[in-house]
Write a protein that holds these residues in place. Structure first.
Motif, PDB file in Angstrom:
ATOM      1  N   TYR A   1       3.984   0.879   2.253  1.00 43.80           N
ATOM      2  CA  TYR A   1       3.840  -0.045   3.369  1.00 43.80           C
ATOM      3  C   TYR A   1       3.648  -1.471   2.857  1.00 43.80           C
ATOM      4  O   TYR A   1       2.853  -1.708   1.930  1.00 43.80           O
ATOM      5  CB  TYR A   1       2.624   0.316   4.222  1.00 43.80           C
ATOM      6  N   CYS A   2       4.315  -2.385   3.496  1.00 40.33           N
ATOM      7  CA  CYS A   2       4.106  -3.803   3.250  1.00 40.33           C
ATOM      8  C   CYS A   2       3.084  -4.313   4.261  1.00 40.33           C
ATOM      9  O   CYS A   2       3.111  -3.903   5.436  1.00 40.33           O
ATOM     10  CB  CYS A   2       5.432  -4.533   3.423  1.00 40.33           C
TER      11      CYS A   2
ATOM     12  N   GLY B   1       4.122  -3.217   8.097  1.00 40.72           N
ATOM     13  CA  GLY B   1       5.467  -2.742   8.343  1.00 40.72           C
ATOM     14  C   GLY B   1       5.446  -1.270   8.701  1.00 40.72           C
ATOM     15  O   GLY B   1       4.390  -0.630   8.755  1.00 40.72           O
ATOM     16  N   GLN B   2       6.636  -0.717   8.910  1.00 42.49           N
ATOM     17  CA  GLN B   2       6.746   0.673   9.353  1.00 42.49           C
ATOM     18  C   GLN B   2       6.734   1.658   8.192  1.00 42.49           C
ATOM     19  O   GLN B   2       6.564   2.860   8.402  1.00 42.49           O
ATOM     20  CB  GLN B   2       8.035   0.848  10.177  1.00 42.49           C
TER      21      GLN B   2
ATOM     22  N   TYR C   1       0.857  -1.171   0.000  1.00 39.94           N
ATOM     23  CA  TYR C   1       0.000   0.000   0.000  1.00 39.94           C
ATOM     24  C   TYR C   1       0.902   1.231   0.000  1.00 39.94           C
ATOM     25  O   TYR C   1       2.096   1.136   0.275  1.00 39.94           O
ATOM     26  CB  TYR C   1      -0.897   0.037   1.249  1.00 39.94           C
ATOM     27  N   ARG C   2       0.316   2.382  -0.280  1.00 36.38           N
ATOM     28  CA  ARG C   2       1.076   3.622  -0.201  1.00 36.38           C
ATOM     29  C   ARG C   2       0.175   4.744   0.292  1.00 36.38           C
ATOM     30  O   ARG C   2      -1.052   4.696   0.135  1.00 36.38           O
ATOM     31  CB  ARG C   2       1.691   3.990  -1.554  1.00 36.38           C
ATOM     32  N   GLN C   3       0.821   5.735   0.883  1.00 35.38           N
ATOM     33  CA  GLN C   3       0.102   6.899   1.368  1.00 35.38           C
ATOM     34  C   GLN C   3       0.915   8.137   1.029  1.00 35.38           C
ATOM     35  O   GLN C   3       2.003   8.348   1.578  1.00 35.38           O
ATOM     36  CB  GLN C   3      -0.148   6.813   2.875  1.00 35.38           C
TER      37      GLN C   3
ATOM     38  N   PRO D   1      -5.397   9.439   1.474  1.00 39.14           N
ATOM     39  CA  PRO D   1      -5.606   8.199   2.211  1.00 39.14           C
ATOM     40  C   PRO D   1      -4.655   7.103   1.722  1.00 39.14           C
ATOM     41  O   PRO D   1      -4.133   7.173   0.600  1.00 39.14           O
ATOM     42  CB  PRO D   1      -7.053   7.812   1.901  1.00 39.14           C
ATOM     43  N   ARG D   2      -4.455   6.113   2.568  1.00 38.78           N
ATOM     44  CA  ARG D   2      -3.650   4.966   2.161  1.00 38.78           C
ATOM     45  C   ARG D   2      -4.374   4.227   1.040  1.00 38.78           C
ATOM     46  O   ARG D   2      -5.582   4.005   1.111  1.00 38.78           O
ATOM     47  CB  ARG D   2      -3.409   4.046   3.352  1.00 38.78           C
TER      48      ARG D   2
END
Length: 115
Positions: free
Chosen positions: A94-95, A106-107, A37-39, A44-45
């Motif tokens: 994000y994973c 993940g962080q 995912y990405r933000q 929004p993510r």
């Protein structure tokens, strides 16, 4: 304890490439699917790409043909190869990993694409 550690982010010019990695523990086989995912700033993510335990893949329309998700079971790692990057791909990536009942994150790793 489940742990997902992303790496590979950075600064790249438009048209360039990056490869993100997500190292999973205790084992990648613990999960039914893994996703990226990405933000972006002020957004929004959003879903980017997914790969199942059976190696089926799925992509957001915005990255189809440019990004490729893959997995190396021996290394317990999922990758996101990103080519032809655009400034609008700038985001924290994000994973995530999913079992039947749980999800893990993940962080995040920052990707910045300059024009």
């Amino acid at each position: 304890q489940v742990q997902l550690v992303e790496s590979g982010g950075g600064l790249v010019q438009a048209g360039g490439s990056l490869r993100l990695s997500c190292a999973a523990s205790p084992s990648i086989f613990s999960f039914n699917a893994m996703r990226w995912y990405r933000q972006g700033p002020g957004t929004p993510r959003e879903f980017v790409a997914a790969i199942t335990s059976g190696d089926s893949t799925n992509y957001a329309d915005s990255v189809k043909g440019r990004f490729t998700i893959s997995r190396d079971n021996a290394k317990n790692t999922v990758y996101l190869q990103m080519n032809s990057l655009k400034p609008e791909d700038t985001a924290v990536y994000y994973c995530s990993a999913f079992t039947t009942f749980n999800s893990y994150w993940g962080q995040g790793t920052q990707v910045t694409v300059s024009s």
